[in-house]
Design a protein around this motif. Structure first.
Motif, PDB file in Angstrom:
ATOM      1  N   GLY A 158       0.928  -1.359  -0.045  1.00 21.30           N
ATOM      2  CA  GLY A 158       0.124   0.021   0.019  1.00 21.30           C
ATOM      3  C   GLY A 158       1.098   1.070  -0.084  1.00 21.30           C
ATOM      4  O   GLY A 158       0.452   2.425  -0.429  1.00 21.30           O
ATOM      5  N   ASP A 159       2.174   1.076   0.487  1.00 24.91           N
ATOM      6  CA  ASP A 159       2.969   2.386   0.457  1.00 24.91           C
ATOM      7  C   ASP A 159       3.463   2.646  -1.064  1.00 24.91           C
ATOM      8  O   ASP A 159       3.381   1.844  -1.938  1.00 24.91           O
ATOM      9  CB  ASP A 159       4.231   1.997   1.245  1.00 24.91           C
ATOM     10  N   ARG A 160       3.651   3.797  -1.330  1.00 24.28           N
ATOM     11  CA  ARG A 160       4.136   4.289  -2.707  1.00 24.28           C
ATOM     12  C   ARG A 160       5.618   4.658  -2.609  1.00 24.28           C
ATOM     13  O   ARG A 160       6.187   5.131  -1.529  1.00 24.28           O
ATOM     14  CB  ARG A 160       3.415   5.657  -2.895  1.00 24.28           C
ATOM     15  N   PHE A 198       3.047   1.812  -6.538  1.00 23.64           N
ATOM     16  CA  PHE A 198       2.790   1.275  -5.061  1.00 23.64           C
ATOM     17  C   PHE A 198       3.083  -0.167  -4.931  1.00 23.64           C
ATOM     18  O   PHE A 198       3.120  -1.046  -5.715  1.00 23.64           O
ATOM     19  CB  PHE A 198       1.116   1.184  -4.794  1.00 23.64           C
TER      20      PHE A 198
END
Length: 240
Positions: free
Chosen positions: A39-41, A81
């Motif tokens: 979920g992190d970019r 992502f």
């Protein structure tokens, strides 16, 4: 400018050869070091390219490869992502497959487990050191202390199996495990919602340990097969 450098802190220019593979490994280490989670970019493509000293096409190619493996997801207008975790020790490329349900998934994964774990147990019986036996026995005792017929022993069970991989003294066993880890961990996460899943295989962990301790490769192979055959029986019996 300072913000751009901060986003890619820790990345260094790469040498000229094998750029795509190097970018993938550099990204794996960066993701691990930054403790990124699904979920992190990721930082912008241009920032990554500048920090690594490569062309943006090299970064784009690496991202494309990781996206094809289901690890990254480029989103037009939003960035790239993280979808699945990746380790820094080995480029962890989680495998996935189309299946007809959980039973099919577990049975196919078990075929691979059987092939790898039988050989790892044989190698461990041949190569184990006294230090390996101490670690393996400690993992086994911890597993046994947590075991309940109605609830298994989850992560402690997995830790025991990892100690066998280490005792084989072949780093490829561990690397292969990392490739399949997403699939393999399904065996220790209460499939079918049954906390007692694979509890019938519990006694074979000690007999397997004893075979490796006694440096008996043939018995280690037999006990591993008994253990995994018991797991297969549970898969077929517990399906809804």
């Amino acid at each position: 400018m300072k913000d751009r450098k901060k986003r890619v802190a820790g990345l260094k220019p790469l040498p000229q050869q094998g750029r795509s593979e190097q970018v993938i490994k550099a990204l794996a280490k960066f993701i691990t070091r930054q403790k990124m989670v699904p979920g992190d970019r990721l930082p912008p493509e241009r920032d990554l390219a500048e920090a690594l000293g490569v062309a943006r096409t090299s970064v784009r190619e690496a991202v494309s490869q990781l996206a094809a493996l289901g690890i990254l997801e480029p989103r037009i207008g939003s960035g790239t992502f993280l979808l699945r975790k990746i380790t820094s020790d080995t480029v962890y490329m989680p495998l996935s497959l189309d299946t007809d349900g959980l039973e099919d998934l577990l049975l196919k994964a078990l075929e691979v487990r059987r092939g790898i774990e039988v050989e790892a147990s044989i190698a461990a019986a041949k190569r184990r050191t006294e230090e390996d036996i101490e670690r393996m026995e400690a993992a086994l005792i911890h597993m046994e202390s947590l075991f309940k017929p109605e609830g298994g022993s989850g992560p402690a069970d997995l830790a025991f199996h990892l100690s066998i991989y280490d005792a084989a003294h072949n780093p490829l066993f561990r690397q292969l495990l990392e490739q399949f880890r997403d699939l393999f961990e399904r065996f220790w996460t209460r499939p079918y919602g049954r906390p007692d899943f694979a509890s019938n295989s519990f006694p074979y962990h000690r007999t397997l340990f004893e075979a490796i301790r006694d440096q008996d490769p043939h018995r280690a192979e037999q006990e591993t097969r008994k253990l995994l055959n018991s797991v297969e029986d549970d898969i077929r019996m517990m399906k809804p």
